[in-house]
Design a protein around this motif. Structure first.
Motif, PDB file in Angstrom:
ATOM      1  N   SER A  14       3.936   2.196  31.955  1.00  0.00           N
ATOM      2  CA  SER A  14       4.749   3.628  32.622  1.00  0.00           C
ATOM      3  C   SER A  14       3.954   4.471  33.522  1.00  0.00           C
ATOM      4  O   SER A  14       2.713   4.192  33.501  1.00  0.00           O
ATOM      5  CB  SER A  14       5.504   4.213  32.446  1.00  0.00           C
ATOM      6  OG  SER A  14       5.064   5.148  31.854  1.00  0.00           O
ATOM      7  N   SER A  15       3.573   4.992  34.733  1.00  0.00           N
ATOM      8  CA  SER A  15       3.179   5.535  35.628  1.00  0.00           C
ATOM      9  C   SER A  15       3.628   6.859  35.475  1.00  0.00           C
ATOM     10  O   SER A  15       2.694   7.706  35.381  1.00  0.00           O
ATOM     11  CB  SER A  15       3.424   4.807  36.760  1.00  0.00           C
ATOM     12  OG  SER A  15       3.991   4.903  37.743  1.00  0.00           O
ATOM     13  N   ASN A  16       4.898   7.002  35.299  1.00  0.00           N
ATOM     14  CA  ASN A  16       5.859   8.396  35.163  1.00  0.00           C
ATOM     15  C   ASN A  16       6.930   8.453  34.185  1.00  0.00           C
ATOM     16  O   ASN A  16       7.413   7.298  33.903  1.00  0.00           O
ATOM     17  CB  ASN A  16       6.216   8.288  37.113  1.00  0.00           C
ATOM     18  CG  ASN A  16       6.555   7.817  38.044  1.00  0.00           C
ATOM     19  OD1 ASN A  16       7.427   6.847  37.298  1.00  0.00           O
ATOM     20  ND2 ASN A  16       6.263   7.769  38.588  1.00  0.00           N
ATOM     21  N   VAL A  47       2.970  -0.180  40.230  1.00  0.00           N
ATOM     22  CA  VAL A  47       4.353   0.507  40.168  1.00  0.00           C
ATOM     23  C   VAL A  47       4.613   1.998  40.957  1.00  0.00           C
ATOM     24  O   VAL A  47       5.217   2.456  41.892  1.00  0.00           O
ATOM     25  CB  VAL A  47       4.189   1.398  38.740  1.00  0.00           C
ATOM     26  CG1 VAL A  47       5.488   1.910  39.012  1.00  0.00           C
ATOM     27  CG2 VAL A  47       3.545   0.234  38.057  1.00  0.00           C
ATOM     28  N   LEU A  48       3.312   2.901  41.923  1.00  0.00           N
ATOM     29  CA  LEU A  48       3.503   3.869  42.467  1.00  0.00           C
ATOM     30  C   LEU A  48       3.600   3.459  44.431  1.00  0.00           C
ATOM     31  O   LEU A  48       4.914   4.045  44.865  1.00  0.00           O
ATOM     32  CB  LEU A  48       1.912   4.481  42.906  1.00  0.00           C
ATOM     33  CG  LEU A  48       1.451   6.157  41.557  1.00  0.00           C
ATOM     34  CD1 LEU A  48       0.111   6.276  41.438  1.00  0.00           C
ATOM     35  CD2 LEU A  48       3.220   6.847  41.341  1.00  0.00           C
ATOM     36  N   TYR A  88       6.499  -1.066  34.390  1.00  0.00           N
ATOM     37  CA  TYR A  88       5.495  -2.408  34.236  1.00  0.00           C
ATOM     38  C   TYR A  88       5.971  -3.705  33.346  1.00  0.00           C
ATOM     39  O   TYR A  88       6.328  -2.954  32.459  1.00  0.00           O
ATOM     40  CB  TYR A  88       4.567  -2.426  34.611  1.00  0.00           C
ATOM     41  CG  TYR A  88       3.746  -3.917  34.921  1.00  0.00           C
ATOM     42  CD1 TYR A  88       3.872  -4.811  36.694  1.00  0.00           C
ATOM     43  CD2 TYR A  88       3.387  -4.311  33.632  1.00  0.00           C
ATOM     44  CE1 TYR A  88       3.125  -5.259  35.956  1.00  0.00           C
ATOM     45  CE2 TYR A  88       2.548  -5.400  33.774  1.00  0.00           C
ATOM     46  CZ  TYR A  88       2.665  -5.751  35.009  1.00  0.00           C
ATOM     47  OH  TYR A  88       2.054  -7.691  34.880  1.00  0.00           O
ATOM     48  N   ILE A 135      -1.462   0.112  38.167  1.00  0.00           N
ATOM     49  CA  ILE A 135      -0.542   2.206  38.051  1.00  0.00           C
ATOM     50  C   ILE A 135      -0.450   1.949  40.040  1.00  0.00           C
ATOM     51  O   ILE A 135       0.597   2.736  40.100  1.00  0.00           O
ATOM     52  CB  ILE A 135      -1.612   2.940  37.580  1.00  0.00           C
ATOM     53  CG1 ILE A 135      -0.792   2.992  36.384  1.00  0.00           C
ATOM     54  CG2 ILE A 135      -1.275   4.022  38.579  1.00  0.00           C
ATOM     55  CD1 ILE A 135      -2.125   3.328  34.929  1.00  0.00           C
ATOM     56  N   SER A 194      -5.405   0.785  36.548  1.00  0.00           N
ATOM     57  CA  SER A 194      -5.600   0.775  37.704  1.00  0.00           C
ATOM     58  C   SER A 194      -4.616   0.245  38.429  1.00  0.00           C
ATOM     59  O   SER A 194      -3.891   1.023  39.712  1.00  0.00           O
ATOM     60  CB  SER A 194      -6.772   1.238  38.430  1.00  0.00           C
ATOM     61  OG  SER A 194      -7.309   2.094  37.118  1.00  0.00           O
TER      62      SER A 194
END
Length: 191
Positions: free
Chosen positions: A108-110, A12-13, A115, A9, A6
């Motif tokens: 990856s977050s999307n 990353v965002l 990362y 992520i 979490s």
């Protein structure tokens, strides 16, 4: 583990909202590429890594990134597979090898933000990595693929601040290095 994922992520965002700029100069006038360490042409991707079942994700990223990438300062990266089919990354500063990394994870977050975690093995007096001296350590990077289209990425070292630099794909060899530097300079100025 869920908490760590979490946090990654969230980083990353958050990083996708920030971009940085780098001072210009005339890097192409003094870029003298050093030879890349040799990689066996018979190197094949490892289908499955017994130690980490998620390693194929790393190999997929390296397949997409395969080759040389340069920034506006003429510093460049070389994404490739070693003779054992493992993902490795070489970094060059002023045309000289200044880092050797082994990829350990890609998350990856999307579809465009990733990362990347790498290990830097201790290197000294290594015939395959001439002139490189580095201590054992680990690093992580944030990479944005969606900002400028194919052949361009934004890359930032995850050291607490995300100062993104634009990298332009050069290709399998360094023949187009100077043209790619000019493209990176233009994108940085336009950004």
């Amino acid at each position: 583990m869920k908490k760590l994922l979490s946090i990654i992520i969230a980083m990353v965002l958050a990083a996708s909202f920030f971009t940085g700029c780098v001072d210009g100069g005339d890097p192409e006038s003094n870029v003298e590429p050093t030879p890349t360490p040799t990689v066996s042409p018979s190197a094949k991707p490892v289908a499955d890594d017994e130690e980490d079942p998620n390693y194929p994700t790393v190999l997929a990223m390296w397949k997409d990134m395969d080759g040389y990438w340069v920034d506006e300062d003429g510093d460049y990266l070389f994404f490739t597979l070693d003779e054992n089919g493992k993902a490795v990354l070489y970094s060059y500063d002023d045309g000289k090898l200044d880092g050797f990394m082994k990829a350990t994870a890609v998350m990856s977050s999307n579809k465009t933000s990733y990362y990347i975690a790498v290990d830097l093995p201790a290197v000294s007096n290594n015939d395959k990595l001439p002139g490189l001296v580095q201590k054992e350590s680990a690093k992580s990077f944030m990479i944005e693929l969606g900002g400028y289209g194919d052949g361009y990425v934004e890359l930032a070292e995850d050291d607490g601040e995300f100062d993104y630099e634009i990298f332009v794909k050069v290709g399998e060899n360094l023949d187009n290095l100077k043209d790619a530097i000019k493209q990176a300079e233009k994108l940085e100025k336009d950004d």
